[in-house]
Design an enzyme around this catalytic site. Structure first.
Site, PDB file in Angstrom:
ATOM      1  N   ARG A 143      69.268  73.953  45.812  1.00  0.00           N
ATOM      2  CA  ARG A 143      69.615  75.375  45.944  1.00  0.00           C
ATOM      3  C   ARG A 143      70.215  75.689  47.318  1.00  0.00           C
ATOM      4  NH1 ARG A 143      64.797  75.643  43.053  1.00  0.00           N
ATOM      5  NH2 ARG A 143      63.585  75.975  44.962  1.00  0.00           N
ATOM      6  N   ASP A 181      77.952  53.657  66.386  1.00  0.00           N
ATOM      7  CA  ASP A 181      77.102  54.606  67.124  1.00  0.00           C
ATOM      8  C   ASP A 181      76.178  53.825  68.053  1.00  0.00           C
ATOM      9  OD1 ASP A 181      75.875  56.868  68.054  1.00  0.00           O
ATOM     10  OD2 ASP A 181      74.793  57.335  66.205  1.00  0.00           O
ATOM     11  N   ALA A 223      67.524  56.604  67.730  1.00  0.00           N
ATOM     12  CA  ALA A 223      68.340  56.837  68.928  1.00  0.00           C
ATOM     13  C   ALA A 223      69.527  55.891  68.906  1.00  0.00           C
ATOM     14  CB  ALA A 223      67.508  56.636  70.189  1.00  0.00           C
TER      15      ALA A 223
END
Length: 390
Positions: free
Chosen positions: A229, A276, A310
């Site tokens: 929703r 990353d 991290a």
């Protein structure tokens, strides 16, 4: 520069994998691609691919550090170490990526990147990716809350001026006050606007895309999750053909089924493999300081003291291997690591093995280990027979 001919290689082009193919290189660019080795004429350097996989140089649009060096530490050496380590892992171009910091630290990082650009010892600097500081504290992840702030057009103008043309990507949370104005501002500057560390609703994300946002940083991580929703940013991005998604395929940040779902929905032209990576990439387990936090790496997983992920320690060649292992076709995985990031950055001559493209090439063995890396037809990394490199 002498012509180069790579023979006896499995060549991953945009359209197919050519067995026992040959690539001719002249003046740093791909001159021709053949299904067999043509007759050799003139002064030509011959490189035997030994039946191994030849792919376009991979492009990492999101990397913070490597080999013990953090690119936010204010030295040119850190930038060069990331460049060299990236080349050894099959990456030929990268975006030097910041983390949230005070303005002075960010500007110092920009200055050091500018000093190294054009003088790289390994992978080429394609630009700078500013991850933050305009991120939502609710989805901050490992970003340092002390430096998170609302979008500031004056400050961003100063950052852009300092970076000259090197600022290529900015990750923001567009739902913050001033966020939509920042999206419009960056879009007019031709900078790729990425969204992450964001609590944007579906409607807010759609508005950001309408204004020019076109990329999602480390998709599914650091953002409002999907709810039936309250679909949020992720579903909004999946509906937009122009929006590409970063994937950290390290078997930690994304469940294999999620990677396959992303591929099924967006296809290889809508997904960008990234590392990353923090400075632990290439070193492994231990204690590190990253983004002002103490980070512990155990079994290759980097976490804060509270368990928050991290960044990552995965390399581009490992991400490629992991993606194929999860069931993504090899040709698609190569596009996700090479061609799609090149397209996101507008690097039309990179990320592909095609006539006229830059000769940025990587040879991989059957375990996806890097045999050698070439940039502009020049060998910049080669693994020694004992597994070491030079």
């Amino acid at each position: 520069m002498e012509a180069v001919q790579i023979i006896n290689a499995r060549i991953a082009t945009d359209k197919q994998v050519i067995e026992n193919g040959s690539v001719l290189i002249d003046k740093g660019r791909i001159y021709a691609i053949k299904r067999e080795a043509p007759e050799i004429t003139g002064e030509t350097i011959i490189i035997d691919g030994e039946g191994k996989l030849l792919i376009p140089g991979m492009i990492d649009v999101h990397i913070h550090g490597a080999n013990g060096y953090d690119m936010m530490d204010g030295t040119t050496r850190s930038i060069q170490e990331v460049s060299k380590t990236s080349a050894a892992t099959g990456c030929t171009s990268f975006l030097a990526t910041s983390v949230t910091s005070d303005l002075e630290t960010l500007l110092r990082m920009i200055d050091k990147v500018k000093q190294v650009a054009g003088h790289e010892e390994g992978a080429m600097i394609a630009g700078i990716h500013a991850e933050g500081p305009y991120l939502n504290v609710k989805r901050k992840g490992m970003q340092n809350e002390a430096h998170l702030r609302h979008p500031d057009l004056s400050e961003m103008g100063l950052i852009i001026e300092r970076a000259d043309s090197l600022l290529k990507m900015v990750t923001i949370a567009p739902e913050l006050p001033g966020g939509m104005e920042l999206v419009s501002f960056l879009h007019k500057k031709g900078i790729v606007i990425a969204i992450a560390h964001s609590d944007a609703t579906y409607e807010e994300a759609k508005e950001a895309f309408r204004l020019g946002a076109s990329h999602i940083t480390h998709c599914f991580n650091g953002m409002r999750p999907i709810h039936h929703r309250d679909p949020g940013l992720i579903v909004a991005a999946m509906e937009e053909q122009k929006v590409s998604l970063q994937a950290i395929v390290d078997n930690v940040h994304l469940h294999p089924a999620i990677v396959r779902l992303m591929h099924r929905v967006k296809g290889p032209d809508g997904i960008v493999l990234v590392t990353d990576a923090l400075q632990a990439m290439g070193l492994g387990d231990g204690e590190y300081v990253f983004g002002g936090h103490q980070v512990t790496v155990r079994n290759g997983i980097a976490q804060l003291m509270d368990g928050t992920l991290a960044s990552s320690t995965v390399t581009m060649n490992e991400a490629l291997k992991n993606t194929v292992t999860l069931g993504i076709p090899l040709q698609d995985a190569v596009r996700m690591a090479s061609t799609t990031p090149a397209d996101v950055l507008g690097l039309t001559n990179k990320g592909r093995i095609a006539e006229g493209a830059d000769a940025d090439l990587v040879l991989l063995d059957d375990q996806f280990e890097v045999e050698w890396t070439m940039i502009g037809g020049k060998m910049i990394f080669k693994r020694e027979s004992d597994g070491n490199h030079r």
